[in-house]
Scaffold this motif. Structure first.
Motif, PDB file in Angstrom:
ATOM      1  N   PRO A   1     -23.460  -0.854  19.510  1.00 12.90           N
ATOM      2  CA  PRO A   1     -23.103  -0.509  20.883  1.00 12.90           C
ATOM      3  C   PRO A   1     -23.592  -1.582  21.861  1.00 12.90           C
ATOM      4  CG  PRO A   1     -24.958   0.818  20.124  1.00 12.90           C
ATOM      5  CD  PRO A   1     -24.473   0.045  18.932  1.00 12.90           C
ATOM      6  N   PRO A   2     -23.001  -1.656  23.060  1.00  7.93           N
ATOM      7  CA  PRO A   2     -22.072  -0.663  23.605  1.00  7.93           C
ATOM      8  C   PRO A   2     -20.613  -0.856  23.202  1.00  7.93           C
ATOM      9  CG  PRO A   2     -22.555  -2.313  25.269  1.00  7.93           C
ATOM     10  CD  PRO A   2     -23.411  -2.656  24.088  1.00  7.93           C
TER      11      PRO A   2
ATOM     12  N   GLY B   1     -21.459   5.544  20.363  1.00  2.60           N
ATOM     13  CA  GLY B   1     -21.278   5.187  21.765  1.00  2.60           C
ATOM     14  C   GLY B   1     -19.922   5.555  22.318  1.00  2.60           C
ATOM     15  N   GLU B   2     -19.647   5.084  23.525  1.00  3.55           N
ATOM     16  CA  GLU B   2     -18.438   5.482  24.240  1.00  3.55           C
ATOM     17  C   GLU B   2     -17.221   4.643  23.897  1.00  3.55           C
ATOM     18  OE1 GLU B   2     -18.380   4.551  28.522  1.00  3.55           O
ATOM     19  OE2 GLU B   2     -20.317   3.583  28.215  1.00  3.55           O
TER      20      GLU B   2
END
Length: 267
Positions: free
Chosen positions: A35-36, A70-71
């Motif tokens: 990540p990110p 993560g996103e």
């Protein structure tokens, strides 16, 4: 995650991802973990191939899930790595990223956030693409003076046709999840909070089917994608005939007649 085990020593030192197995659910997870943005390095591509080849022979695993921490699923590859890689290394990019398609077991990918470049190409090589409504898909290589090099444009053209593929590739367009669903790029689009639950549900559904029949269906569909209708029907008939002799088909028929759940064993 509780209930998960590492696979074996060959997959204990991985670059930017990890592999975990949940024997109770006959599931393996390949988890991007840088990540990110979960940028994919050059060595990671070859290790991803090794992961799929290892899980292919792991008897504890029925279904493989590719997901990320993560996103964002992945913003793509390590750009500097392309300039440092040898021509021989670059020539293997598509082969490594095609590992999910070659694997005989069902492969699900869970996408959220950025799914760009090799992240998108890896997803396209999987059998089922479940996306969060936050997901965005793109092949941005034109902005670097390049084209997709790991099967992205070729797979997309088979899925959505040349017009939409040119729109994505030649304009480096970002396609939101809902549009990707409408175009047939992804299997399912869910709320971000439901991505894991939707993935778990599909894993459990796939586990109810006969393993041999699933492996046969996947290979047949992959092998006949470029064939004529006549050849596809002929190959389908041969596969059907072979499965007719399987223990699982016999069990399926007996379970149907007895109105009970089948107990498939994979042979």
């Amino acid at each position: 995650m509780t209930g998960y085990e590492f696979v074996d020593h060959r997959l204990s030192k991985l670059d930017g991802f990890q592999v975990e197995i949940d024997p109770a659910h006959e599931r393996a997870d390949i988890i991007l973990n840088r990540p990110p943005f979960n940028i994919v390095s050059m060595p990671q591509r070859d290790q991803l191939r090794l992961a799929f080849e290892t899980l292919e022979h792991d008897q504890r695993v029925r279904v493989i899930v590719v997901r990320a921490i993560g996103e964002h699923f992945s913003s793509g590859g390590n750009i500097a790595g392309f300039m440092e890689a040898t021509p021989e290394t670059v020539s293997k990019l598509a082969w490594n990223i095609a590992s999910p398609a070659r694997c005989s077991k069902p492969v699900i990918v869970a996408n959220r956030g950025y799914c760009f470049g090799v992240g998108f190409e890896l997803s396209l090589a999987c059998d089922f693409r479940i996306a969060s409504d936050t997901a965005q898909f793109a092949l941005p290589e034109q902005k670097l003076g390049q084209i997709p090099g790991s099967g992205g444009s070729a797979r997309l053209q088979k899925m959505i046709g040349i017009t939409r593929t040119k729109d994505i590739v030649m304009r480096s367009r970002r396609i939101p999840a809902r549009q990707a669903l409408e175009w047939g790029i992804i299997t399912e689009c869910v709320a971000d909070k439901d991505l894991e639950a939707a993935t778990d549900k599909l894993v459990d559904e796939l586990r109810t089917f006969a393993p041999l029949a699933q492996r046969t269906a996947k290979k047949l569909l992959n092998d006949t994608e470029d064939s004529t209708l006549t050849i596809a029907i002929e190959l389908e008939g041969h596969c059907y005939s072979r499965l007719r002799q399987s223990d699982d088909f016999k069990e399926g028929v007996e379970a149907f007649d007895a109105k009970r759940p089948p107990k498939f064993v994979g042979r």
